[in-house]
Design a protein around this motif. Sequence first.
Motif, mmCIF file in Angstrom:
data_model
loop_
_atom_site.group_PDB
_atom_site.id
_atom_site.type_symbol
_atom_site.label_atom_id
_atom_site.label_comp_id
_atom_site.label_asym_id
_atom_site.label_seq_id
_atom_site.Cartn_x
_atom_site.Cartn_y
_atom_site.Cartn_z
ATOM 1 N N ASN A 204 54.999 19.982 53.177
ATOM 2 C CA ASN A 204 53.637 20.484 52.980
ATOM 3 C C ASN A 204 52.663 19.358 52.669
ATOM 4 O O ASN A 204 51.506 19.373 53.102
ATOM 5 C CB ASN A 204 53.613 21.495 51.846
ATOM 6 C CG ASN A 204 54.314 22.805 52.175
ATOM 7 O OD1 ASN A 204 54.463 23.660 51.311
ATOM 8 N ND2 ASN A 204 54.774 22.976 53.420
ATOM 9 N N GLY A 207 51.382 17.890 55.943
ATOM 10 C CA GLY A 207 50.885 18.759 57.010
ATOM 11 C C GLY A 207 51.953 19.395 57.853
ATOM 12 O O GLY A 207 51.731 19.688 59.036
ATOM 13 N N LYS A 229 54.007 21.333 62.613
ATOM 14 C CA LYS A 229 52.728 20.908 62.055
ATOM 15 C C LYS A 229 51.896 22.147 61.749
ATOM 16 O O LYS A 229 51.716 23.016 62.609
ATOM 17 C CB LYS A 229 51.994 19.993 63.029
ATOM 18 C CG LYS A 229 52.655 18.652 63.213
ATOM 19 C CD LYS A 229 51.891 17.751 64.168
ATOM 20 C CE LYS A 229 50.614 17.236 63.554
ATOM 21 N NZ LYS A 229 50.016 16.132 64.336
ATOM 22 N N SER A 230 51.367 22.238 60.546
ATOM 23 C CA SER A 230 50.567 23.392 60.149
ATOM 24 C C SER A 230 49.923 23.111 58.805
ATOM 25 O O SER A 230 50.463 22.357 57.984
ATOM 26 C CB SER A 230 51.447 24.647 60.053
ATOM 27 O OG SER A 230 50.688 25.752 59.575
ATOM 28 N N THR A 231 48.772 23.744 58.572
ATOM 29 C CA THR A 231 48.126 23.650 57.269
ATOM 30 C C THR A 231 48.671 24.697 56.303
ATOM 31 O O THR A 231 48.297 24.711 55.132
ATOM 32 C CB THR A 231 46.607 23.832 57.407
ATOM 33 O OG1 THR A 231 46.340 25.104 58.020
ATOM 34 C CG2 THR A 231 45.998 22.716 58.261
ATOM 35 N N ARG A 232 49.551 25.570 56.799
ATOM 36 C CA ARG A 232 50.167 26.564 55.917
ATOM 37 C C ARG A 232 51.034 25.887 54.865
ATOM 38 O O ARG A 232 51.570 24.817 55.085
ATOM 39 C CB ARG A 232 51.033 27.543 56.722
ATOM 40 C CG ARG A 232 50.280 28.456 57.663
ATOM 41 C CD ARG A 232 51.247 29.353 58.410
ATOM 42 N NE ARG A 232 51.994 30.226 57.505
ATOM 43 C CZ ARG A 232 53.025 30.983 57.902
ATOM 44 N NH1 ARG A 232 53.423 30.968 59.165
ATOM 45 N NH2 ARG A 232 53.649 31.755 57.023
ATOM 46 N N LYS A 233 51.159 26.525 53.727
ATOM 47 C CA LYS A 233 51.988 26.008 52.637
ATOM 48 C C LYS A 233 53.104 26.983 52.319
ATOM 49 O O LYS A 233 52.926 28.197 52.416
ATOM 50 C CB LYS A 233 51.132 25.789 51.372
ATOM 51 C CG LYS A 233 49.922 24.890 51.572
ATOM 52 C CD LYS A 233 50.316 23.459 51.884
ATOM 53 C CE LYS A 233 49.079 22.570 52.009
ATOM 54 N NZ LYS A 233 49.432 21.173 52.388
#
Length: 240
Positions: A204, A207, A229-233
């Motif tokens: 996290n 990213g 890849k993601s902005t999710r946590k």
Amino acid sequence: LNLKPEDTGWYMCQKCSFIFQNPRLSKEYIEAWYGRSDYHMENQAIEEGQIGHTMIQLARLELYLAMNGINIGATRGATCLDYGCGIGAALNFMAERGNEVWGVELDRREIEFGRKHYKVKFVNRPEEIPAETRFDFIFTHHCLEHVFDPNEFFAYASRTLKPGGVLLVTVPSWKYSNTMNFINGFDISDNSMFDHVSLSGFMNKHGLFQFSCMYQNNDDWELVALARKSTRKNYYTVNP
């Protein structure tokens, strides 16, 4: 934790569950130790058992990948990375099927053997891979417990993973282990231990989102995790 040099042993961060050994081997020492192949016995050859084990590192996870919608056997034309690849056999079957496979490895003896037998493109460090290279698939198997700072790997993985690309991490894990075999198997070259919480914290922070994980007994317990890849946590994480 305000540890002193004389505070030797394993310690856990109470916020993120990351476990590390104190004192930790320096980055320079680790790289020199692996680079000189110091952990091999003098004139020791690459053993058949090691070759066989390395070849199935990824193959044994094909069902898990398929359950997550990833058909690694059908992948063609992809760019792949094996970080801490050893002799490079784990992803060689992908190289033989028309995929470009890079392998990062410090051990000169492992690289010498791999270059004679496999189609993997070996380098000592990620910085030696062309800067414009972007990966569809990144794999690392029982490597991150040895590095000085896992943040370096996850930063590189996040920077070079294509949108929609997949990161597959396998590490030994203390969680669910109910025998001393696990601890006895670690030595001075092991800097860290992980569970899904601390591992997703590293992801996290850079990213990456851990969208699947499992624990399984492979001689002893290991953690297998997939990320994109993601902005999710991941809700359970605190960044290490």
